[in-house]
Write an enzyme that holds these catalytic residues in place. Structure first.
Site, PDB file in Angstrom:
ATOM      1  N   GLY A  27       0.782  -1.249   0.000  1.00 14.62           N
ATOM      2  CA  GLY A  27       0.000   0.000   0.000  1.00 14.62           C
ATOM      3  C   GLY A  27       0.803   1.282   0.000  1.00 14.62           C
ATOM      4  O   GLY A  27       0.249   2.354   0.204  1.00 14.62           O
ATOM      5  N   ILE A  34      -0.129   6.009   4.290  1.00 12.44           N
ATOM      6  CA  ILE A  34      -0.160   5.447   5.641  1.00 12.44           C
ATOM      7  C   ILE A  34       0.783   4.239   5.705  1.00 12.44           C
ATOM      8  O   ILE A  34       1.499   4.047   6.693  1.00 12.44           O
ATOM      9  CB  ILE A  34      -1.605   5.043   6.012  1.00 12.44           C
ATOM     10  CG1 ILE A  34      -2.472   6.312   6.139  1.00 12.44           C
ATOM     11  CG2 ILE A  34      -1.631   4.239   7.303  1.00 12.44           C
ATOM     12  CD1 ILE A  34      -3.959   6.047   6.314  1.00 12.44           C
ATOM     13  N   VAL A  79      -3.550  -6.200  -6.677  1.00  9.99           N
ATOM     14  CA  VAL A  79      -4.344  -7.339  -6.185  1.00  9.99           C
ATOM     15  C   VAL A  79      -5.486  -7.705  -7.131  1.00  9.99           C
ATOM     16  O   VAL A  79      -6.068  -8.776  -7.004  1.00  9.99           O
ATOM     17  CB  VAL A  79      -4.888  -7.108  -4.745  1.00  9.99           C
ATOM     18  CG1 VAL A  79      -3.758  -6.958  -3.749  1.00  9.99           C
ATOM     19  CG2 VAL A  79      -5.844  -5.916  -4.687  1.00  9.99           C
ATOM     20  N   TYR A 169     -18.511   9.530   2.505  1.00  7.90           N
ATOM     21  CA  TYR A 169     -17.717   8.290   2.512  1.00  7.90           C
ATOM     22  C   TYR A 169     -18.403   7.231   1.635  1.00  7.90           C
ATOM     23  O   TYR A 169     -17.763   6.292   1.154  1.00  7.90           O
ATOM     24  CB  TYR A 169     -17.481   7.792   3.945  1.00  7.90           C
ATOM     25  CG  TYR A 169     -16.259   6.909   4.054  1.00  7.90           C
ATOM     26  CD1 TYR A 169     -15.015   7.341   3.599  1.00  7.90           C
ATOM     27  CD2 TYR A 169     -16.349   5.631   4.595  1.00  7.90           C
ATOM     28  CE1 TYR A 169     -13.899   6.523   3.678  1.00  7.90           C
ATOM     29  CE2 TYR A 169     -15.225   4.812   4.679  1.00  7.90           C
ATOM     30  CZ  TYR A 169     -14.009   5.263   4.219  1.00  7.90           C
ATOM     31  OH  TYR A 169     -12.901   4.448   4.299  1.00  7.90           O
ATOM     32  N   LYS A 176     -15.772  -0.944   4.243  1.00 15.05           N
ATOM     33  CA  LYS A 176     -14.912  -0.991   5.443  1.00 15.05           C
ATOM     34  C   LYS A 176     -15.600  -1.778   6.570  1.00 15.05           C
ATOM     35  O   LYS A 176     -14.923  -2.425   7.377  1.00 15.05           O
ATOM     36  CB  LYS A 176     -14.558   0.420   5.924  1.00 15.05           C
ATOM     37  CG  LYS A 176     -13.626   1.189   4.997  1.00 15.05           C
ATOM     38  CD  LYS A 176     -12.236   0.567   4.905  1.00 15.05           C
ATOM     39  CE  LYS A 176     -11.260   1.503   4.212  1.00 15.05           C
ATOM     40  NZ  LYS A 176      -9.977   0.868   3.878  1.00 15.05           N
ATOM     41  N   ALA A 209      -5.301   8.601  -1.727  1.00 16.18           N
ATOM     42  CA  ALA A 209      -6.604   7.921  -1.688  1.00 16.18           C
ATOM     43  C   ALA A 209      -7.671   8.859  -1.121  1.00 16.18           C
ATOM     44  O   ALA A 209      -8.785   8.941  -1.643  1.00 16.18           O
ATOM     45  CB  ALA A 209      -6.512   6.659  -0.839  1.00 16.18           C
TER      46      ALA A 209
END
Ligand code: NAD
Length: 268
Positions: A27, A34, A79, A169, A176, A209
């Site tokens: 990532g 992050i 991925v 969001y 999530k 992101a």
């Protein structure tokens, strides 16, 4: 308030508590990611790193960071491309033979779906978001299991929008929520192998992101105004908590969602 974290960090770094541990970090897009904050702390605490980059376009941004981190493995990993995650784990198996830490810090949704209402999300957009942002973590756990013979820690990045409605969001909220639920089920299924599984839930951070979310700057301003600690978190804060979860200090913790948000999520 300002020098205390530095003092704490120095003590943590001197401890080299992750010396001899092998960590896969998926990532890192750039120095704001992050995942980069986590990789830096893992490295400072003594871990050896495997770092991935999304594709050839991303490589020039990630490669210098991997070098600076002294990563033993640098490999491509999209991925969504079948076989790429498997190839990363095969490289880990042949190079290291084992793995201690797996960090999943990736998320994606097509822009139209991300910026529209959940109610309007497309079949394809929802599937892609779920596959890249959630199911890939399950696949990571499956591939990590045989390499974590001595136990290990798997970590995924979540966000408060999983549990409460955060305007803008949108479809990432349910995605999530599924990720946090997957963390609990994986913790249950892998617990007897001493593989601990956690979600880390950072407060808003200015990353690539995050720039895909509508009115993200409002979330940043609100976080400063409303979080009890009254400051934004940074990627090192997230890295320190992620690292803690991998240490023996957290050896009886699994299946949690740990907030790193200056207390923002406790506010009504
Ligand atoms: P970032 O843009 O730096 O990182 C996102 C990463 O996802 C990138 O490295 C990108 O290459 C990767 N990615 C996207 N599609 C992929 C694919 N198909 N295969 C492999 N990798 C892919 O942004 P970030 O904010 O560091 O995001 C990391 C994680 O943190 C995400 O799960 C995000 O939802 C979560 N998070 C971010 C915030 C925030 O405010 N920035 C807050 C809470 C949680």
């Amino acid at each position: 308030m300002n020098d205390r974290p530095n003092e704490l960090n120095k003590a943590a770094i001197q401890s080299q508590i992750l010396h001899g541990k092998r960590a896969l970090v998926v990532g890192i897009a750039n120095e704001h990611s992050i995942a980069y904050g986590c990789a830096r702390v893992f490295r400072e605490l003594g871990a050896d790193l495997a770092v991935t980059y999304l594709n050839e376009k991303a490589k020039p941004y990630v490669e210098p960071l991997a070098k600076e981190l002294g990563a033993s493995i640098l490999a491509p990993c999209d991925v969504a491309q079948s076989g790429q995650l498997e190839a990363v784990f095969e490289q880990i198996r042949t190079t290291w033979g084992s793995l201690d830490i797996g960090l999943h810090s990736i998320a994606f949704a097509p822009k139209q779906d991300l910026q529209g209402r959940l109610v309007d999300s497309s079949d394809e957009g929802f599937k892609v978001a779920m596959d890249i942002s959630c199911h890939s973590f399950i696949r990571m756990a499956r591939l990590a299991e045989p390499l974590m013979r001595e136990g290990g820690t798997l970590l995924a990045m979540s966000y408060h929008g999983a549990n409460k409605v955060v305007p803008n969001y949108n479809l990432m909220g349910p995605v999530k929520a599924a990720l946090e639920s997957a963390v609990r089920y994986l913790a249950y299924e892998l617990g007897d192998k001493h593989i601990r599984v956690h979600a880390v839930s950072p407060g808003p951070l200015k990353t690539r992101a995050a720039s895909g979310l509508k009115d993200f700057d409002v979330l940043l301003t609100e976080a400063i105004e409303r979080a009890p600690i009254g400051e934004l978190v940074d990627i090192e804060d997230v890295g320190l908590t992620a690292a803690y979860l991998t240490t023996p200090f957290a050896r009886r913790l699994t299946g949690t969602t740990t907030y790193v948000d200056g207390g923002l999520s406790i506010m009504a």
